[in-house]
Motif scaffolding. Structure first.
Motif, PDB file in Angstrom:
ATOM      1  N   MET A  80       0.944  -1.081   0.145  1.00  0.00           N
ATOM      2  CA  MET A  80      -0.014   0.149  -0.069  1.00  0.00           C
ATOM      3  C   MET A  80       0.767   1.336   0.030  1.00  0.00           C
ATOM      4  SD  MET A  80      -3.078  -0.999  -0.024  1.00  0.00           S
ATOM      5  CE  MET A  80      -3.979   0.478   0.719  1.00  0.00           C
ATOM      6  N   THR A  81       0.765   1.964  -0.972  1.00  0.00           N
ATOM      7  CA  THR A  81       1.411   3.466  -0.911  1.00  0.00           C
ATOM      8  C   THR A  81       0.882   4.208   0.174  1.00  0.00           C
ATOM      9  OG1 THR A  81       1.510   3.224  -3.543  1.00  0.00           O
ATOM     10  CG2 THR A  81       2.006   5.213  -2.300  1.00  0.00           C
ATOM     11  N   ASP A  82       1.962   5.020   0.732  1.00  0.00           N
ATOM     12  CA  ASP A  82       1.548   6.008   1.661  1.00  0.00           C
ATOM     13  C   ASP A  82       1.614   7.387   0.864  1.00  0.00           C
ATOM     14  OD1 ASP A  82       1.318   7.967   3.517  1.00  0.00           O
ATOM     15  OD2 ASP A  82       2.976   7.283   4.732  1.00  0.00           O
ATOM     16  N   TRP A  83       0.287   7.805   0.539  1.00  0.00           N
ATOM     17  CA  TRP A  83       0.197   8.530  -0.704  1.00  0.00           C
ATOM     18  C   TRP A  83       0.460  10.001  -0.031  1.00  0.00           C
ATOM     19  CZ3 TRP A  83       0.457   8.299  -5.438  1.00  0.00           C
ATOM     20  CH2 TRP A  83       0.016   6.890  -6.104  1.00  0.00           C
TER      21      TRP A  83
ATOM     22  N   ASN B  74       2.858  10.840   2.091  1.00  0.00           N
ATOM     23  CA  ASN B  74       4.438  11.083   2.123  1.00  0.00           C
ATOM     24  C   ASN B  74       4.772  11.201   0.714  1.00  0.00           C
ATOM     25  OD1 ASN B  74       5.005  11.297   4.700  1.00  0.00           O
ATOM     26  ND2 ASN B  74       5.023   8.870   5.127  1.00  0.00           N
ATOM     27  N   TRP B  75       4.013  10.248  -0.225  1.00  0.00           N
ATOM     28  CA  TRP B  75       4.606  10.308  -1.439  1.00  0.00           C
ATOM     29  C   TRP B  75       4.379  11.656  -2.190  1.00  0.00           C
ATOM     30  CZ3 TRP B  75       2.941  11.314  -6.509  1.00  0.00           C
ATOM     31  CH2 TRP B  75       3.593  10.531  -7.555  1.00  0.00           C
TER      32      TRP B  75
ATOM     33  N   TYR C 141      -5.970   5.543  -9.561  1.00  0.00           N
ATOM     34  CA  TYR C 141      -4.804   5.119  -9.101  1.00  0.00           C
ATOM     35  C   TYR C 141      -4.488   5.347  -7.455  1.00  0.00           C
ATOM     36  CZ  TYR C 141       0.301   3.896  -9.235  1.00  0.00           C
ATOM     37  OH  TYR C 141       1.449   3.276  -9.456  1.00  0.00           O
ATOM     38  N   ILE C 142      -4.976   6.652  -7.299  1.00  0.00           N
ATOM     39  CA  ILE C 142      -4.608   6.824  -5.783  1.00  0.00           C
ATOM     40  C   ILE C 142      -5.653   6.261  -4.962  1.00  0.00           C
ATOM     41  CG2 ILE C 142      -4.919   8.716  -4.054  1.00  0.00           C
ATOM     42  CD1 ILE C 142      -3.602  10.714  -6.193  1.00  0.00           C
TER      43      ILE C 142
END
Length: 297
Positions: A1-4, A6-7, A293-294
């Protein structure tokens, strides 16, 4: 899972000090190359950076510097709005007697760059001379252009620059006004405007590499669509909430019947989609793909 969160915060960062110093060195070396070329000495021209680097909307490791070389021994003009159809004398324009042609100016710029950097380091494009990067500088597009003035009324004159592509025709831009308006919106959004521009540019690269969009839209178009997002949609408690608001506004605005026909370029002197070649459907596809995507709902 992406930490959006922080990204997005990472993607929104400005270029590093190292990149900025290389940008400055690139501009300085090109300026020196022109100044040291005898046929250009004494000619009335100005050199300035333009595009995403100077507007502070470029993403990290985006190695491109746009350098304008603008001749102002004479200028091109249009009489618009209240002055359309009137004689140029109404705003005090007289015919120029400067014999220096556009072809001569372009040829001198090309020769100056080849003399300074070597013939193999320079390639000619439709509107610019490309200067290859080296260890201490970035690659640069050197754009010959001429002062341009748009007169909307007796006391209203917008000063920009005109580019003549090799393929024919011309293009008018307003880099100083673009810079001014971008800075004003950045202040009004507590710096979130340009941060969201950089983050969206980075995000669309990810989408393109994953084949989730057909192609990346131009960097300037990304800047323009985010510029049209109302200031109230920025400066939430998180970057993720800001991006959600930006994407929702762009998605809804680029629907058939949406508000995008009233959007302007950053300089606000030309509509973004009316009578232009910008692809509204590609902008809509970008906002849709980024939203999915998010994982926004």
């Amino acid at each position: 899972m992406t930490d959006w969160e922080n990204w997005l915060r990472s993607a929104a960062k400005r270029p590093s000090d190292h990149e900025t110093s290389k940008r400055d060195r690139t501009e300085r070396e090109i300026r020196d190359a022109l100044a040291n070329y005898e046929p250009l000495r004494g000619k009335p021209y100005r050199v300035y950076a333009k595009g995403s680097y100077v507007n502070n909307t470029n993403v990290r490791l985006n190695f491109d510097v746009d350098i304008a070389v603008e001749y102002y021994g004479y200028f091109y003009y249009d009489l618009d709005f209240e002055l359309k159809g009137q004689d140029k004398s109404v705003v005090g324009i007289v015919d120029s007697e400067d014999p220096y042609t556009r072809e001569e100016f372009k040829a001198d710029i090309n020769a100056a760059l080849q003399h300074a950097f070597g013939r193999n380091a320079i390639s000619e494009g439709d509107i610019a001379y490309r200067v290859r990067e080296n260890r201490t500088t970035l690659p640069a597009d050197v754009v010959p252009c001429w002062e341009y003035r748009r007169y909307d009324a007796i006391n209203i004159c917008h000063v920009g620059s005109r580019v003549y592509p090799t393929s024919g025709g011309y293009k008018d831009n307003y880099p100083a006004i673009q810079l001014q308006n971008g800075r004003a919106k950045t202040r009004a959004t507590n710096r979130r405007y340009k941060r969201m521009v950089r983050a969206l540019k980075k995000l669309q690269t990810v989408l393109a590499e994953a084949d989730l969009i057909d192609h990346e839209i131009p960097s300037y178009l990304v800047e323009c669509i985010v510029y049209n997002v109302p200031n109230a949609e920025f400066n939430h408690s998180t970057y993720l909430a800001d991006m959600k608001s930006v994407l929702a506004f762009v998605f809804n605005g680029t629907l058939s019947g949406g508000g995008s026909p009233d959007w302007h370029e950053v300089h606000e002197l030309r509509y973004l989609f009316r009578g232009s070649d910008w692809d509204r459907t590609a902008v809509h596809a970008l906002s849709d793909a980024a939203w999915e995507y998010i994982g926004f709902e």
